[in-house]
Write a protein that holds these residues in place. Structure first.
Motif, PDB file in Angstrom:
ATOM      1  N   ALA A 433      24.825  34.888  -0.219  1.00 10.70           N
ATOM      2  CA  ALA A 433      26.122  35.116  -0.871  1.00 10.70           C
ATOM      3  C   ALA A 433      26.366  36.609  -1.062  1.00 10.70           C
ATOM      4  N   ALA A 434      27.654  36.953  -1.163  1.00 14.00           N
ATOM      5  CA  ALA A 434      28.036  38.324  -1.507  1.00 14.00           C
ATOM      6  C   ALA A 434      29.297  38.245  -2.356  1.00 14.00           C
ATOM      7  N   ALA A 435      29.521  39.271  -3.157  1.00 15.16           N
ATOM      8  CA  ALA A 435      30.761  39.327  -3.939  1.00 15.16           C
ATOM      9  C   ALA A 435      31.346  40.728  -3.799  1.00 15.16           C
ATOM     10  N   ALA A 448      34.672  41.075   2.942  1.00 16.52           N
ATOM     11  CA  ALA A 448      34.096  39.728   2.738  1.00 16.52           C
ATOM     12  C   ALA A 448      33.765  39.088   4.081  1.00 16.52           C
ATOM     13  N   GLN A 449      34.648  39.275   5.059  1.00 17.28           N
ATOM     14  CA  GLN A 449      34.396  38.663   6.372  1.00 17.28           C
ATOM     15  C   GLN A 449      33.231  39.331   7.096  1.00 17.28           C
ATOM     16  N   ARG A 450      32.974  40.588   6.764  1.00 17.92           N
ATOM     17  CA  ARG A 450      31.891  41.296   7.462  1.00 17.92           C
ATOM     18  C   ARG A 450      30.516  41.060   6.824  1.00 17.92           C
ATOM     19  N   MET A 451      30.483  40.352   5.733  1.00 18.79           N
ATOM     20  CA  MET A 451      29.188  40.038   5.113  1.00 18.79           C
ATOM     21  C   MET A 451      28.476  38.980   5.959  1.00 18.79           C
ATOM     22  N   ARG A 452      27.188  39.168   6.237  1.00 20.54           N
ATOM     23  CA  ARG A 452      26.433  38.154   6.990  1.00 20.54           C
ATOM     24  C   ARG A 452      25.846  37.158   5.985  1.00 20.54           C
ATOM     25  N   THR A 453      26.738  36.399   5.385  1.00 17.55           N
ATOM     26  CA  THR A 453      26.331  35.470   4.329  1.00 17.55           C
ATOM     27  C   THR A 453      27.051  34.141   4.521  1.00 17.55           C
ATOM     28  N   GLY A 454      26.493  33.092   3.923  1.00 20.78           N
ATOM     29  CA  GLY A 454      27.153  31.785   3.979  1.00 20.78           C
ATOM     30  C   GLY A 454      28.415  31.751   3.151  1.00 20.78           C
ATOM     31  N   ILE A 455      28.448  32.532   2.081  1.00 16.25           N
ATOM     32  CA  ILE A 455      29.663  32.582   1.260  1.00 16.25           C
ATOM     33  C   ILE A 455      29.901  34.024   0.801  1.00 16.25           C
ATOM     34  N   SER A 456      31.175  34.447   0.858  1.00 13.23           N
ATOM     35  CA  SER A 456      31.563  35.780   0.377  1.00 13.23           C
ATOM     36  C   SER A 456      32.688  35.597  -0.625  1.00 13.23           C
ATOM     37  N   TRP A 457      32.485  36.063  -1.820  1.00 13.57           N
ATOM     38  CA  TRP A 457      33.557  35.975  -2.819  1.00 13.57           C
ATOM     39  C   TRP A 457      34.305  37.301  -2.919  1.00 13.57           C
TER      40      TRP A 457
END
Ligand code: NAD
Length: 500
Positions: A433-435, A448-457
């Motif tokens: 996750a990232a926020a 948020a879209q560039r985070m390599r995570t399952g969820i980006s807030w």
């Protein structure tokens, strides 16, 4: 109540009670020679004995699940299963305070959190998956063949079978029901292994399942540890058709090895080392509010918690001061008090691990902005309490910034440009996750879209839509659950092709 029935008494009750295994629709008579202590993390006191399942009992549970499938559960209609899920949700609601009590006793978490988050979400999980499975459709394709002929392809989804559900201690009932609800909705039978730290609510759910009319063997609970105990017996059992697991990345790797010889599907929700990125256009108070929640909720013991806070340099001091004030304003006290905001860590063992990171952070040259020790807890000093802790002066090279700590701790690190922030946040082996905190929505979407995570807030944290995919990349997991993604994991599709 018979001796082997689990007893869930009120707060402060210290009478010995058994937490039993539940197999084939019955609580199993406990074996006093094979039990372990249930410890209240807030006091350090033992309040119950948990019956540890041995190999033969796990075998019985898997066989009971198989029988339930063969005797008709796998062939029930969606409507019948939806009705059961709704009765289970109603049953949890009827015994809401019993579940709250069991969860607070096992975890030491504040009673207000157990009510508004843990148990409330368990009810919601059953209702949401009842709706999701009721609304689900199937794929079909009309193929154009040579000579003007056509073929109709359609997919039939069948239950995966006997599903092993292995869950951790941080949000025990929430995470358990997140898996059990879709598994049952799809017509599977489950053998659940809750964490050895938190056996209560899974056991209480067995009573609700029985009252709700779940056929024998559809829901089984086996208690115990991982290696050499119920966890290993279950994952190595040849009668298991799939494993859904939430826990640490290291255990995920062990589970994968255990099922590898039989090539069973796995769904893994694993650890995280989640970043927050705070841009200098934020409303500082709002961002600090959100960050404080994301660092300190459940004493930092949520896989989605933020442990790395990257702050644009111009607002670094303001954000740091705000977070320090929030950390110092947390109320660590008796979990049964309605005004307590923060509980202890789950165990002394876990606290020792978090302290180890605190010591190494200081050796690495970190400045401790707040915390770093044990709070004075008076009567509760036997519990595994720890001070919320914030560091500056660490970099992405330090182990405290690379490894999941799973406590109320975070490193604050300054950045100057968007590119630098994205690089720092993505510089991790995890990907849960990232926020992103910003008033510039265009930048929010972009980062948020560039985070390599399952969820980006963006400008929020822990806001969950149960129909959207949930899971992680890298060390954070394999696969996604949530909405139709869960239905895909818990079913095995057969494509039927008919030449017309
Ligand atoms: P853990 O991996 O130690 O234990 C999880 C479960 O696995 C427990 O029930 C445990 O008894 C069992 N287990 C341990 N070894 C096993 C083995 N060899 N075979 C089979 N089962 C085994 O994790 P934990 O300490 O209970 O929980 C904390 C971890 O869970 C953290 O890493 C956290 O990030 C992660 N977590 C992830 C999510 C997510 O959704 N991604 C959610 C919550 C927690």
């Amino acid at each position: 109540m018979p001796a082997h029935e689990p007893a869930f008494n009120g707060p402060g009750d210290t009478s010995a009670a058994w937490v039993s295994n539940f197999v084939d629709g019955e609580f199993v008579e406990p074996d006093p020679g094979r039990s372990f202590d249930a410890v209240d993390p807030a006091t350090g006191k033992v309040f119950a004995q948990v019956h540890e399942a041995d190999g033969p009992l796990v075998d019985r549970a898997v066989n009971a699940a198989r029988r339930a499938l063969d005797q008709g559960w796998a062939d029930t209609t969606v409507q019948e299963r939806v009705a059961l899920l709704r009765r289970v949700a109603d049953g949890i609601e009827r015994r809401f305070e019993d579940f709250v009590t069991a969860e607070v006793r096992d975890t030491g978490k504040p009673v207000t959190q157990a009510r508004t988050l843990d148990v409330a979400r368990a009810v919601q999980n059953f209702r949401a998956f009842a709706d999701i499975v009721a609304a689900a459709g199937e794929e079909s394709y009309l193929s154009e063949l040579a000579g003007g002929r056509r073929a109709l392809n359609y997919t039939v989804r069948k239950p995966l079978g006997v599903v092993a559900v292995i869950v951790p201690w941080n949000l025990p009932l929430l995470l358990l029901t997140w898996k059990v609800a879709p598994a049952l909705a799809c017509g599977n039978a489950v053998v659940v292994k809750p964490s050895e730290e938190t056996p209560g609510t899974a056991t209480l759910l067995a009573e609700v399942m029985r009252e709700a009319g779940a056929p024998r063997g559809v829901y089984n609970v086996v208690h115990g540890f991982g290696g050499g105990s119920a966890g290993q017996f279950l994952t190595e059992h040849e009668g298991i058709d799939g494993v859904t697991f939430t826990g640490s990345s290291a255990t995920g790797a062990s589970v994968m090895r255990a099922v590898a010889p039989r090539v069973r599907p796995v769904s893994f929700e694993l650890g995280g080392k989640n970043a927050a990125i705070v841009f200098d256009d934020v409303d500082v108070d709002e961002a600090v509010d959100g960050l404080a929640r994301s660092v300190f909720t459940n004493t930092g013991q949520v896989c989605l918690c933020t442990e790395r806070v990257y702050v644009q340099r111009r607002v670094f001091d303001e954000i740091a001061d705000g977070l320090v004030r929030r950390a110092q304003g947390l109320r660590m006290a008796d979990p049964w008090s309605e005004t307590t905001t923060t509980g202890p860590l789950i165990s002394q063992t876990h606290r020792a691990k978090v302290f180890d990171y605190m010591a190494s952070a200081e050796q690495a040259g970190a400045t401790v902005l707040t915390g770093g020790g044990v709070p004075a807890m008076g009567d509760l000093s036997g519990g595994s309490w720890i001070e919320p802790t914030l560091w500056t002066g660490l970099t992405n090279k330090d182990r405290e910034v690379r490894e999941e700590i799973f406590g109320p701790v975070a490193a604050l690190i300054p950045f100057d440009t968007t590119e630098e922030a994205v690089t720092l946040a993505n510089d991790t082996d995890y990907g849960l996750a990232a926020a992103v905190w910003t008033n510039d929505l265009r930048r929010g979407h972009d980062v948020a879209q560039r985070m390599r995570t399952g969820i980006s807030w963006v400008n929020t944290w822990f806001t969950r839509e149960l129909r959207s995919p949930f899971g992680g990349a890298g060390l954070s997991g394999i696969g996604r659950e949530g909405g139709e993604h869960s239905l895909h994991f818990y079913t095995e599709p057969t494509n039927v092709c008919v030449q017309l």
